[in-house]
Design a protein around this motif. Structure first.
Motif, short mmCIF file in Angstrom:
data_model
loop_
_atom_site.label_atom_id
_atom_site.label_comp_id
_atom_site.label_asym_id
_atom_site.label_seq_id
_atom_site.Cartn_x
_atom_site.Cartn_y
_atom_site.Cartn_z
N VAL A 17 0.84 -1.20 0.00
CA VAL A 17 0.00 0.00 0.00
C VAL A 17 0.87 1.25 0.00
CG1 VAL A 17 -1.69 1.31 1.35
CG2 VAL A 17 -1.97 -1.15 1.03
N HIS A 220 -6.79 4.93 -3.54
CA HIS A 220 -6.83 3.99 -2.41
C HIS A 220 -7.73 4.56 -1.33
CE1 HIS A 220 -5.58 1.30 0.77
NE2 HIS A 220 -5.18 2.34 1.50
N CYS A 222 -9.03 3.04 2.38
CA CYS A 222 -9.04 1.93 3.32
C CYS A 222 -10.02 2.20 4.46
CB CYS A 222 -7.65 1.67 3.87
SG CYS A 222 -6.91 3.09 4.68
N ASP A 242 -9.43 -2.30 0.96
CA ASP A 242 -9.30 -3.36 1.96
C ASP A 242 -10.52 -4.26 1.78
OD1 ASP A 242 -9.44 -4.98 4.20
OD2 ASP A 242 -9.01 -3.38 5.62
N SER A 244 -11.73 -6.63 3.37
CA SER A 244 -12.54 -6.92 4.56
C SER A 244 -13.59 -5.85 4.82
CB SER A 244 -11.64 -7.06 5.79
OG SER A 244 -11.12 -5.81 6.20
N GLY A 267 -6.72 -5.61 -0.87
CA GLY A 267 -5.97 -5.92 0.33
C GLY A 267 -6.59 -7.05 1.12
N PRO A 270 -3.62 -8.90 6.73
CA PRO A 270 -3.46 -7.92 7.82
C PRO A 270 -1.98 -7.59 8.02
CG PRO A 270 -4.93 -9.71 8.47
CD PRO A 270 -4.30 -10.12 7.17
N ALA A 317 -3.76 -5.36 3.60
CA ALA A 317 -5.02 -4.66 3.86
C ALA A 317 -4.82 -3.16 3.94
CB ALA A 317 -5.66 -5.19 5.14
N CYS A 318 -3.69 -2.73 4.49
CA CYS A 318 -3.38 -1.30 4.54
C CYS A 318 -1.86 -1.17 4.68
CB CYS A 318 -4.14 -0.62 5.68
SG CYS A 318 -4.44 1.15 5.37
#
Length: 347
Positions: A17, A220, A222, A242, A244, A267, A270, A317-318
């Motif tokens: 990221v 992006h 998140c 992300d 999730s 993403g 984690p 994810a980030c």
């Protein structure tokens, strides 16, 4: 979706990221270009302090809008000062490291900047309230940022002439801007919600400048509630999310974006390890299982499996600034293995 669609990356691409732990830009560049051969990025090292943070790094690129750090955060200043000098110094060292260790690289490469709405929701005007409170200030900010980012793209291109640049515009504050949840300076109120057409117009100013400078624009976000339709409407070639935080209500917008040829950086890994100095690899050891959530989303959207590894790049994810160095390396390596699993076992 056309079989001939060109994306800003090749098949089985993985990338970060942006942020990494640590303070050594040379080591960060070596890690990124070693672990992410298909889509490396210019690393960000916020642990270095003022001017290396996401907002300060990009605020240092603004044209004719100097900023400085106050106890409450970044604020528009009367003239450039030591805080901007620090930001410029950090970025200069990053570019020196990039040229020294990756100057001969050829292929797609990603750089990151904060977006206009995230800056507007974070940086204060001279009065002490956020720039977001003043529509005219936001317009000036958008124009200044567009000019500054175009100049930054040129600087990066001079350091790595063979790179095909993808510019990731970070907009974590955008959902709050649209929902009217950004606090006032006092903290007792909330700034007005920005209408979606106005938000799209300002973001388009930046993305158009990126494209005019010869780079591919991506966005992006998140945060929950990423406005996928707005981001695509503003001209993003790719969206970074992300996974999730993606809701079923987002599926139609994602499907429409894929159908239109938009790429996705998704993403799934984690980044943090709870501060543990040991590298926890158990959750990263099965690449096919790790990316099964991407494959399941693709199946639900009804697209051909053999297009998945071209349309989607795999990411954490980030950012990884909060991870241990070992965890950061493990996550990047897992992203690569996951991307290759999408290519080698599309079903």
């Amino acid at each position: 979706m056309s079989e001939q669609r060109e994306y800003p990356w090749g098949p089985a691409a993985a990338t970060g990221v942006g942020s990494l732990p640590g303070e050594d830009p040379a080591e960060a560049v070596r890690i990124v270009f070693g672990e992410l051969p298909e889509l490396p990025h210019l690393p960000e090292l916020p642990a270095r302090g003022v001017g290396a943070d996401m907002v300060g790094r990009t605020a240092g690129m603004l044209v004719e809008i100097p900023v400085e750090v106050r106890p409450s955060g970044w604020r528009v200043a009367d003239r450039p000062g030591r805080d901007l000098a620090r930001a410029a110094s950090h970025l200069g060292r990053d570019l020196d490291a990039l040229e020294e260790h990756a100057g001969t690289y050829t292929g797609p490469m990603k750089i990151q900047v904060a977006g206009v709405w995230t800056l507007a929701a974070t940086v204060e005007g001279r009065s002490g309230d956020r720039l977001l409170a003043d529509g005219g200030a936001v317009r000036d900010l958008a124009a200044s940022l567009a000019e500054g980012v175009a100049a930054h793209i040129e600087r990066v291109r001079r350091r790595v002439p063979g790179a095909r640049l993808l510019v990731q515009v970070d907009e974590p504050a955008l959902p709050g801007v649209l929902a009217g949840t950004v606090p006032t300076a006092s903290g007792f109120g909330r700034l007005r919600a920005v209408p979606e057409p106005d938000a799209e117009d300002a973001l388009r100013t930046l993305l158009d400048a990126v494209r005019a400078a010869g780079a591919a624009p991506a966005v992006h976000c998140c945060a929950p509630g990423a406005p996928i339709g707005l981001l695509r409407g503003a001209g993003a070639d790719a969206l970074s999310l992300d996974l999730s935080l993606v809701r079923r209500a987002d599926y139609d917008a994602i499907g429409a974006a894929v159908e239109a040829g938009t790429g996705f950086l998704l993403g799934v890994f984690p980044g943090t390890d709870g501060g543990d100095t040991r590298v926890r690899t158990a959750d990263l050891s099965d690449p096919a299982a790790n990316v099964s959530v991407i494959r399941e989303l693709w199946r639900r959207l009804g697209f051909a499996p053999d297009q998945l590894a071209r349309a989607v790049a795999v990411t954490p994810a980030c950012g990884l600034a909060g991870a241990s160095p070992g965890r950061a390396r493990a996550v990047l390596a897992a992203c690569v293995r996951g991307a290759r699993a999408l290519r080698d076992a599309p079903e």
